[in-house]
Design an enzyme around this catalytic site. Structure first.
Site, PDB file in Angstrom:
ATOM      1  N   HIS A  80       1.459  -1.243  -0.201  1.00 56.16           N
ATOM      2  CA  HIS A  80       0.001  -0.352   0.187  1.00 56.16           C
ATOM      3  C   HIS A  80       1.329   1.332   0.412  1.00 56.16           C
ATOM      4  CE1 HIS A  80      -3.917  -1.757   1.002  1.00 56.16           C
ATOM      5  NE2 HIS A  80      -3.273  -2.772   1.047  1.00 56.16           N
ATOM      6  N   ASP A  85      -5.837 -12.978   0.467  1.00 54.25           N
ATOM      7  CA  ASP A  85      -6.082 -12.627   0.753  1.00 54.25           C
ATOM      8  C   ASP A  85      -8.228 -12.589   0.441  1.00 54.25           C
ATOM      9  OD1 ASP A  85      -5.862  -9.640   1.055  1.00 54.25           O
ATOM     10  OD2 ASP A  85      -5.935  -8.830   0.186  1.00 54.25           O
TER      11      ASP A  85
END
Length: 383
Positions: free
Chosen positions: A193, A271
């Site tokens: 991120h 995920d």
């Protein structure tokens, strides 16, 4: 009591053998191409015995969101993962309030002490809050922050070392400045991120970062004038998380990554969110509302992908389909590499002295049984 598993297809680190695995007190004590004997015997015929699969990045499954999972919820998640061949997992806590994160840590700490009925909860993965709003993905921007090592020390003290893995964006000096401290706390640092440049990524690696989170997703892309975090990850010995669902990465991209990384530094993850194992519909991911359509999870109010509905066994099959890899090579992404990354050196391989954790699959690579510490925690109905 000693147990023995027999199969014509035992997948070792470098080859497949026909033989036996002897188990005592949850550990492998012998492996042989001969017919070993024990008090209890399980003959698996032609089924493949793999070292147990490990998912280090997932947010729940079967209707339970990791950010809201109490002890009972974590049990349900662990049993769901076991049905997909997972023998050990980290509970990935999405960026949330301090209070909710502490609650998750306390519940996971209690769950770890419970008798195991599914995949073993190995610890917590904190995905945030020290991330870049530019590449926030499904992270709630209002809860993102900069490197506060005192907060993580508090979390780690509450959980008595339960946090094993943490994702952060290294381009902020506050975040870069705590990498060594996180490592000292026993936390493996992963970069994600993030808008990090190549140089910033390599600086973070030099400080102790070991991995990149869901590579090529929620991060600066490769540019001919700046390779960024993706280029640095592919050109170094950083481990790279890989979501092999055909949505986060095109099959040719998976091949591109493999050509650069090889089989020793890629880590297959899911995920996955609470929607994994369930039909399309509306779900939650932490504080976010999510809509799943055609198995693709996206934020309800923003066209942003929000985790996946992938299971680890399907990721394994996809990886083989996309790359043409052998079972020996492909399986490393799902057992040895995650174990090595996190320092779980009693897991990840079928080897004397390692835990008797096994993922059993039929000729179609569908899970038939899952064993943790030598005990069956999942068995398919027809087996």
């Amino acid at each position: 009591m000693k147990k023995v598993l027999k199969s014509k297809n035992i997948v070792l680190e470098d080859r497949i053998i026909s033989g036996s695995i002897l188990i005592e007190d949850g550990f492998i004590i012998d492996i042989s191409e001969k017919d070993l004997k024990a008090d209890k015997e399980l003959d698996l015929g032609d089924d493949y015995i793999f070292a147990g699969f490990i998912d280090i990045h997932n947010h729940g499954g079967n209707g339970v969101d990791a950010n809201k999972a109490d002890v009972e919820g974590l049990r349900k998640i662990s049993e769901f993962h076991a049905s997909n061949g997972v023998t050990g997992f980290l509970s990935s806590v999405l960026t949330d309030t301090t209070e909710q994160t502490i609650w998750c840590i306390k519940e996971a700490s209690k769950a770890i002490k419970k008798e195991n009925t599914g995949a073993k909860l190995l610890g917590i993965h904190l995905e945030g809050p020290f991330l870049n709003p530019k590449y926030k993905g499904a992270m709630p921007e209002s809860l993102l922050a900069y490197g506060d090592i005192d907060l993580i020390r508090e979390y780690q003290a509450i959980g008595q070392g339960i946090i094993k893995y943490m994702t952060l964006a290294p381009e902020f000096k506050e975040n870069m400045g705590i990498i060594k401290d996180l490592v000292d706390l026993g936390i493996v640092v992963s970069l994600g991120h993030s808008d990090a440049t190549y140089d910033q990524t390599m600086e973070a690696k030099g400080l102790g970062a070991k991995s990149s989170t869901h590579l090529m997703n929620a991060m600066r892309p490769i540019h001919q004038h700046e390779l960024g975090i993706v280029g640095a990850s592919l050109m170094s010995d950083l481990y790279t998380e890989t979501i092999v669902d055909g949505l986060h990465l095109h099959p040719t991209t998976v091949n591109f990554m493999l050509k650069n990384k090889g089989y020793e530094r890629m880590v297959g993850i899911t995920d996955c969110i609470m929607a994994a194992g369930l039909p399309d519909g509306e779900y939650m991911l932490g504080v976010n509302e999510v809509i799943v359509k055609d198995h693709d999870a996206r934020l309800k109010h923003e066209d942003v992908r929000a985790g996946s509905t992938l299971t680890l066994d399907r990721g394994f099959r996809n990886f083989i389909e996309y790359t043409g890899s052998s079972l020996v090579d492909a399986s490393k992404l799902f057992n040895k590499n995650p174990a090595d990354l996190l320092g779980f050196y009693d897991l990840g391989l079928i080897e004397k002295g390692r835990r008797a954790n096994f993922t059993i699959m039929d000729k179609d690579l569908k899970v038939t049984k899952t064993l943790v510490d030598g005990s069956i925690v999942y068995q398919r109905d027809d087996k």
